[in-house]
Design an enzyme around this catalytic site. Structure first.
Site, PDB file in Angstrom:
ATOM      1  CG  ASN A  14      40.930  24.678  39.271  1.00  0.00           C
ATOM      2  OD1 ASN A  14      41.855  23.946  39.584  1.00  0.00           O
ATOM      3  ND2 ASN A  14      40.935  25.979  39.541  1.00  0.00           N
ATOM      4  CG  HIS A  57      38.614  29.059  33.341  1.00  0.00           C
ATOM      5  ND1 HIS A  57      37.349  28.621  33.632  1.00  0.00           N
ATOM      6  CD2 HIS A  57      39.271  29.118  34.526  1.00  0.00           C
ATOM      7  CE1 HIS A  57      37.226  28.439  34.938  1.00  0.00           C
ATOM      8  NE2 HIS A  57      38.384  28.722  35.506  1.00  0.00           N
TER       9      HIS A  57
HETATM   10  P1  5GP Z   1      38.095  28.549  38.643  1.00  0.00           P
HETATM   11  O1  5GP Z   1      38.026  28.575  40.139  1.00  0.00           O
HETATM   12  O2  5GP Z   1      36.734  28.354  38.032  1.00  0.00           O
HETATM   13  O3  5GP Z   1      39.116  27.589  38.106  1.00  0.00           O
HETATM   14  O4  5GP Z   1      38.627  29.963  38.210  1.00  0.00           O
HETATM   15  C1  5GP Z   1      37.811  31.065  38.037  1.00  0.00           C
HETATM   16  C2  5GP Z   1      38.705  32.274  38.056  1.00  0.00           C
HETATM   17  O5  5GP Z   1      37.984  33.351  37.511  1.00  0.00           O
HETATM   18  C3  5GP Z   1      39.163  32.672  39.456  1.00  0.00           C
HETATM   19  O6  5GP Z   1      40.581  32.677  39.526  1.00  0.00           O
HETATM   20  C4  5GP Z   1      38.565  34.066  39.637  1.00  0.00           C
HETATM   21  O7  5GP Z   1      39.423  34.944  40.338  1.00  0.00           O
HETATM   22  C5  5GP Z   1      38.345  34.511  38.211  1.00  0.00           C
HETATM   23  N1  5GP Z   1      37.231  35.433  38.049  1.00  0.00           N
HETATM   24  C6  5GP Z   1      35.978  35.317  38.594  1.00  0.00           C
HETATM   25  N2  5GP Z   1      35.198  36.332  38.209  1.00  0.00           N
HETATM   26  C7  5GP Z   1      35.951  37.101  37.383  1.00  0.00           C
HETATM   27  C8  5GP Z   1      35.683  38.313  36.669  1.00  0.00           C
HETATM   28  O8  5GP Z   1      34.596  38.884  36.706  1.00  0.00           O
HETATM   29  N3  5GP Z   1      36.700  38.827  35.927  1.00  0.00           N
HETATM   30  C9  5GP Z   1      37.931  38.213  35.847  1.00  0.00           C
HETATM   31  N4  5GP Z   1      38.861  38.808  35.093  1.00  0.00           N
HETATM   32  N5  5GP Z   1      38.220  37.072  36.517  1.00  0.00           N
HETATM   33  C10 5GP Z   1      37.238  36.532  37.276  1.00  0.00           C
END
Ligand code: 5GP
Length: 113
Positions: free
Chosen positions: A86, A99
């Site tokens: 994303n 990521h």
């Molecule tokens: P994005 O929405 O930025 O593509 O994805 C961020 C991801 O990070 C989400 O799927 C969310 O669930 C995950 N995430 C957010 N905070 C944490 C955390 O503290 N630990 C872990 N393991 N995952 C997290």
């Protein structure tokens, strides 16, 4: 700039279930999994998002993909998995440290939502 939650995980300041680590990246379970396998493959270099990567990051970006495929294989999902990046708030990015989402273990629709 303050440290992202992923930088804190990389530095072991907050816990995560880490499944893989090498000199360039760390991979750990997503805290809110959207599939039976939902792992985040995160470069140690704090690039905020893919669109901020530069040509000097080419090898690192390739490494993330090859590593993700290897983790999928190790986790038993080597035949069918999906990678998602994303980029930007409008695309659903919430953590501004690049990521790759590695998802597997269920059927994925196309086009993605
Ligand atoms: P994005 O929405 O930025 O593509 O994805 C961020 C991801 O990070 C989400 O799927 C969310 O669930 C995950 N995430 C957010 N905070 C944490 C955390 O503290 N630990 C872990 N393991 N995952 C997290």
């Amino acid at each position: 700039m303050s440290k992202t939650i992923f930088a804190k995980i990389i530095d072991r300041e907050i816990p995560a279930v880490i499944v893989y680590e090498d000199a360039l990246c760390v991979a750990f379970h997503d805290v809110a999994p959207r599939a039976p396998m939902h792992i985040l493959v995160v470069p140690k270099k704090p690039i905020a998002m893919l669109s901020e990567a530069s040509s000097e990051d080419r090898e690192l970006l390739g490494h993330l993909m090859v590593t993700a495929a290897g983790i999928a294989r190790d986790q038993g999902y080597g035949d069918a998995f999906r990678l998602v990046v994303n980029n930007g708030e409008g695309a659903g990015q919430t953590v501004f440290h690049l990521h790759v989402h590695l998802l597997g273990g269920r059927t994925f629709s196309w086009p993605p939502g």
